[in-house]
Motif scaffolding. Structure first.
Motif, PDB file in Angstrom:
ATOM      1  N   ALA A  33      24.475  -2.636  31.249  1.00 24.51           N
ATOM      2  CA  ALA A  33      23.909  -1.437  30.650  1.00 24.51           C
ATOM      3  C   ALA A  33      22.455  -1.710  30.294  1.00 24.51           C
ATOM      4  CB  ALA A  33      24.701  -1.038  29.405  1.00 24.51           C
ATOM      5  N   GLU A  34      21.727  -0.633  29.974  1.00 29.05           N
ATOM      6  CA  GLU A  34      20.321  -0.753  29.608  1.00 29.05           C
ATOM      7  C   GLU A  34      20.155  -0.653  28.101  1.00 29.05           C
ATOM      8  OE1 GLU A  34      16.006   1.282  30.734  1.00 29.05           O
ATOM      9  OE2 GLU A  34      17.845   2.453  30.926  1.00 29.05           O
ATOM     10  N   LEU A  35      19.458  -1.616  27.529  1.00 32.42           N
ATOM     11  CA  LEU A  35      19.052  -1.562  26.125  1.00 32.42           C
ATOM     12  C   LEU A  35      17.586  -1.162  26.100  1.00 32.42           C
ATOM     13  CD1 LEU A  35      19.593  -2.158  23.085  1.00 32.42           C
ATOM     14  CD2 LEU A  35      18.759  -4.477  23.534  1.00 32.42           C
ATOM     15  N   ASP A  36      17.297  -0.015  25.496  1.00 29.01           N
ATOM     16  CA  ASP A  36      15.908   0.438  25.446  1.00 29.01           C
ATOM     17  C   ASP A  36      15.124  -0.400  24.441  1.00 29.01           C
ATOM     18  OD1 ASP A  36      17.753   1.566  23.756  1.00 29.01           O
ATOM     19  OD2 ASP A  36      16.733   3.476  23.528  1.00 29.01           O
ATOM     20  N   VAL A  37      14.128  -1.108  24.930  1.00 28.00           N
ATOM     21  CA  VAL A  37      13.317  -1.988  24.079  1.00 28.00           C
ATOM     22  C   VAL A  37      12.594  -1.166  23.012  1.00 28.00           C
ATOM     23  CG1 VAL A  37      11.429  -3.645  24.044  1.00 28.00           C
ATOM     24  CG2 VAL A  37      13.057  -3.658  25.943  1.00 28.00           C
ATOM     25  N   TYR A  38      12.080  -0.022  23.416  1.00 27.38           N
ATOM     26  CA  TYR A  38      11.488   0.931  22.478  1.00 27.38           C
ATOM     27  C   TYR A  38      12.270   2.238  22.583  1.00 27.38           C
ATOM     28  CZ  TYR A  38       7.563  -2.266  21.986  1.00 27.38           C
ATOM     29  OH  TYR A  38       6.795  -3.359  21.728  1.00 27.38           O
ATOM     30  N   ALA A  39      12.625   2.805  21.452  1.00 28.26           N
ATOM     31  CA  ALA A  39      13.458   4.010  21.435  1.00 28.26           C
ATOM     32  C   ALA A  39      12.742   5.129  20.690  1.00 28.26           C
ATOM     33  CB  ALA A  39      14.803   3.714  20.776  1.00 28.26           C
ATOM     34  N   TRP A  40      13.011   6.352  21.100  1.00 30.55           N
ATOM     35  CA  TRP A  40      12.422   7.526  20.464  1.00 30.55           C
ATOM     36  C   TRP A  40      13.276   7.938  19.270  1.00 30.55           C
ATOM     37  CZ3 TRP A  40       8.187  10.103  19.871  1.00 30.55           C
ATOM     38  CH2 TRP A  40       8.202  11.427  19.420  1.00 30.55           C
ATOM     39  N   ASN A  41      12.662   7.942  18.092  1.00 29.80           N
ATOM     40  CA  ASN A  41      13.322   8.402  16.878  1.00 29.80           C
ATOM     41  C   ASN A  41      13.080   9.893  16.770  1.00 29.80           C
ATOM     42  OD1 ASN A  41      13.932   9.118  14.161  1.00 29.80           O
ATOM     43  ND2 ASN A  41      13.704   6.971  13.538  1.00 29.80           N
ATOM     44  N   ALA A  42      14.097  10.679  17.132  1.00 29.89           N
ATOM     45  CA  ALA A  42      13.939  12.136  17.164  1.00 29.89           C
ATOM     46  C   ALA A  42      13.700  12.719  15.782  1.00 29.89           C
ATOM     47  CB  ALA A  42      15.184  12.770  17.802  1.00 29.89           C
ATOM     48  N   ASP A  43      14.296  12.105  14.747  1.00 27.47           N
ATOM     49  CA  ASP A  43      14.133  12.634  13.393  1.00 27.47           C
ATOM     50  C   ASP A  43      12.705  12.438  12.890  1.00 27.47           C
ATOM     51  OD1 ASP A  43      16.794  13.378  13.324  1.00 27.47           O
ATOM     52  OD2 ASP A  43      17.432  11.435  12.514  1.00 27.47           O
TER      53      ASP A  43
END
Length: 567
Positions: free
Chosen positions: A314-324
């Motif tokens: 699976a893919e672990l996103d190194v940087y993720a978008w915090n929608a809140d």
């Protein structure tokens, strides 16, 4: 702030460090430098075993590794290193593909190479030993980790034996950098004594590649030799509870390392507990496609048992978008961690490079042609076809943008069309030629097997006569010699059959089908027709699995031509 207040606050980190030093030393239940088979269980090695490679860490901590053999002598190895990864029934990112696995270090016997992989997942305690407790509390997004300073005794020990998780990929990289720096401190040469070496140069700590991880998960050389390498799991599915913490028996709760059975090579928690980061970026297929985040392997405490498999990725996103909060942030996952490996540079000296270069000539002349990259790059006809197809969009764009060039460019396009037709004909002819050559190898192989079958009967009779009179001993030896020569000849034909079929597998299915149709239309003999039937089945399986299986093919020929007569 007065001097006394400053002095008191400055001492607090040192006092806390001293307290954690005492905790870490308490966690080491056995002698840190004892031989593995004689060592007592400890927080760093709860299941000591013969063959453990134990490296020191700060504050008396340890990290344990296991050696995983890779087949083939020399730098480039042999065909046994070509393995199939993936799972045809798995997810969209687990498609079957063939690659060549290699080890970083030569084995002690000099006949194989070795991958060196962490025996356990990287733990919180090991992170603290290298980075300090303050670094863990700062890096971790797990609220439970913030309670660590309040824990004592067994509760603290168990907490520090859990896999490191809820930290970012960058935190893992920082740990590896700091640990390598500590190991390679020139003032402490004893720290690198246990590191495996290549040409005398010690290795270094890194993350494992996906190929290394899956090769180990599938059981490596042992599984290849036993014919189990392609199995979905290296153990019976009904026994998964004994080897892995998954959703069914852990329910999202991480557990201390080493509580479950060791799998192949003495590795613990390879499946379940935390999903493990690998080196390099995630691609839709292991070695091709759009690069993304980081590939994680093995599933976790949130993975249903039925979904655990060697090919799972699976893919672990190194940087993720915090929608809140409408921002990008470093990704921290409660069920993602890491397992360390020990690696080495490909080239460590000019003398070693010269040896690799010398071996390459023989590799390129033989082995490389059967490797995935070799068959891709050495198929010049297929390459030319792809290159011609890539020209059409360029010509179309130029004709739209330059009206005055339409006529000459159209002439070029027509010439390219004729070249494409010629290449299409060449591919059909090449596929037919390969199928014909493979069939010829198959016919010869079948003839040798028929002769061996008859000689086996003769040998039985000769041995019965020799049991009554020694004058038949020479006849026994003569028959045995003939059988040995036929076995060698049969193997040579099988090698040729394998090579032709592997090359045939790189051609379009329509070309392969037309090749067989052409051969079947030539009124083959009964033996030739039977060989074509076997060959078509083998070509179909190869097209589906992308893997040659000569031993299985030999058994198919033996079974199909047992008692065979040409009449």
């Amino acid at each position: 702030m007065n001097a006394l207040q400053y002095s008191s606050r400055a001492r607090q980190p040192l006092q806390r460090r001293a307290a954690w030093l005492a905790v870490l030393l308490t966690l080491a239940l056995g002698a840190p430098v004892a031989a593995a088979q004689d060592a007592a269980p400890s927080a760093w090695n709860p299941k000591p075993a013969e063959g453990d490679l134990v490296l020191p860490m700060p504050d008396g901590a340890e990290m344990v590794f296991r050696r995983i053999p890779v087949p083939g002598e020399g730098f480039w190895g042999d065909r046994a290193r070509i393995i199939q990864l993936g799972d045809a029934s798995g997810g969209i990112f687990e498609g079957l593909q063939r690659t060549q696995v290699s080890g970083s270090f030569p084995a002690a016997d000099g006949k194989r190479w070795e991958i060196v992989l962490g025996k356990y997942e990287l733990t919180r305690g090991q992170f603290v030993a290298v980075m300090g407790m303050e670094a863990l509390l700062t890096a971790s997004g797990d609220p439970e980790d913030q309670k660590l300073p309040t824990l004592q005794g067994r509760a603290l020990r168990d907490a520090l034996m859990k896999p490191l998780a809820f930290v970012s990929y960058q935190d893992v990289l920082a740990f590896m950098r700091r640990y390598n720096q500590w190991l390679f401190d020139p003032a402490h040469p004893e720290r690198v004594q246990g590191l495996p070496r290549l040409e005398g140069v010690p290795g270094f700590i890194r993350l494992p590649t996906e190929e290394e991880w899956e090769y180990a998960a599938r059981g490596g050389l042992q599984a290849i030799e036993a014919g189990r390498f392609d199995d979905r799991l290296p153990m019976p599915a009904g026994e998964i509870n004994e080897y892995a913490w998954h959703l069914g028996n852990a329910r999202h709760q991480l557990r201390p390392v080493g509580l479950r059975k060791a799998g192949a090579f003495g590795l613990h928690d390879l499946f379940g507990n935390v999903q493990e980061m690998s080196a390099g970026v995630f691609r839709p297929e292991i070695w091709q496609g759009k690069p993304g985040g980081v590939a994680v392997r093995g599933g976790s405490v949130s993975t249903p048992a039925a979904e655990l498999r060697s090919a799972q990725r699976a893919e672990l996103d190194v940087y993720a978008w915090n929608a809140d909060q409408k921002k990008m942030e470093e990704r921290r996952s409660f069920n993602s961690g890491a397992r360390m490996a020990i690696g080495a540079n490909v080239v460590v000296s000019t003398a070693q490079f010269a040896q690799i270069e010398k071996e390459y000539e023989a590799y390129r002349a033989d082995l490389r042609r059967s490797t995935p990259v070799g068959r891709t790059l050495d198929n010049l006809v297929a390459q030319a076809s792809v290159q011609i197809d890539s020209v059409d969009p360029i010509l179309d764009r130029l004709m739209k943008e330059n009206a005055a060039l339409r006529e000459p460019l159209a002439a070029v396009q027509a010439t390219m069309g004729k070249a494409r037709e010629q290449l299409e004909l060449a591919q059909r002819e090449n596929a037919r030629g390969l199928a014909q050559d493979a069939a010829r190898n198959g016919v010869n192989l079948s003839v040798y097997l028929s002769r061996l079958e008859r000689l086996a009967v003769t040998l039985t009779t000769a041995k019965e006569l020799a049991a009554m009179s020694t004058r038949y001993d020479e006849q026994v030896k003569a028959v045995e010699t003939s059988m040995a020569e036929l076995e060698t000849a049969a193997r040579e034909q099988l090698d040729g059959y394998r090579d032709k079929l592997a090359k045939l597998g790189e051609y379009d299915k329509a070309h392969v089908a037309l090749a067989f149709q052409t051969l079947e239309g030539r009124e083959p003999t009964r033996r030739e027709r039977t060989v074509l039937e076997v060959l078509k089945q083998h070509a179909k399986v190869f097209e589906e699995t992308r893997r040659a299986d000569p031993e299985r093919w030999m058994e198919d020929f033996r079974a199909r031509f047992k008692g065979f007569t040409d009449s």
